[in-house]
Structure formats: structure tokens, C-alpha cells
Design a protein around this motif. Structure first.
Motif: not given
Length: 123
Positions: A63, A65, A67
Motif C-alpha cells: 500500500h 502508506k 510502501r
């Protein structure tokens, strides 16, 4: 037809197939054309394709956020195990296995292929 999910296993297969023959070619005859063709061009193409597809795949896995942390943890753990200790393992096995570097490359490609086979299709 030619998406990331079909290209990544093909690149891993190319790395698995090309690992031993290129190191065997280098061990057999060490000349400038062999060095340019073997590790220079062939490994350059395979490693460029592998780096591109693995980076694109990691952007699909995590995701946005999480990563940065996810890619950093996965990359640093794999470098610690395979990249950092890889030369030491190859040096230890070099006396009993002459082309240990080729086998190590094939082993890491096979490990990546197995992990992708079991976990990659669930993405």
C-alpha cells in the motif's frame, strides 16, 4: 498478454537458465569478447529486466502508506542474506565446487521463482 505477472517468472527463468552457462564460459576461456558477451551484455539484460520487474512488482504488493517500509525491509533483508553473505558462501564452496558462483546464482533464482509461484499469484 505480456503483463508484469508473466514477465517476472520469465526473467527469473532466464536468470536460472543463464547462470551456469555464463560462468562456465568464463571459466573455460577468459578473453575480452567472452567477458563483454557473457557478464557484460547477457547479465546486463537479465539484471536490468529483473530489477525493473521486481521494483514494479513491489509497488503492486505494498500500500502507498507502507510502501517505503515494506520495500526497504524486504530489500535489506534479501541483500543481507543473499547479497552480503553470498560472496562468503561462494568463497567457501569454491574449493569443492569450481563454478560455485553460477550455482549460487541459479539457487537464488530458483528460490525467487518458488516464492513467486506460491505467493505471487495471490497478489
Amino acid at each position: 498478454r505480456y503483463g508484469l505477472r508473466s514477465v517476472f517468472p520469465a526473467v527469473l527463468g532466464a536468470c536460472l537458465v543463464a547462470g551456469y552457462p555464463i560462468y562456465a564460459l568464463l571459466d573455460d576461456s577468459l578473453s575480452l569478447p567472452v567477458i563483454v558477451l557473457g557478464p557484460g551484455i547477457l547479465f546486463g539484460i537479465v539484471s536490468g529486466a529483473l530489477g525493473t520487474t521486481s521494483n514494479l512488482l513491489s509497488s503492486d504488493i505494498f500500500h502507498p502508506k507502507a510502501r517505503h517500509r515494506g520495500v526497504g525491509l524486504g530489500y535489506n533483508t534479501s541483500i543481507m542474506i543473499f547479497g552480503g553473505l553470498g560472496p562468503a558462501w561462494v568463497e567457501l564452496a569454491k574449493d569443492s565446487i569450481p563454478l560455485a558462483a553460477g550455482y549460487f546464482l541459479m539457487l537464488t533464482a530458483a528460490f525467487s521463482f518458488i516464492v513467486y509461484y506460491f505467493y505471487g499469484y495471490s497478489l
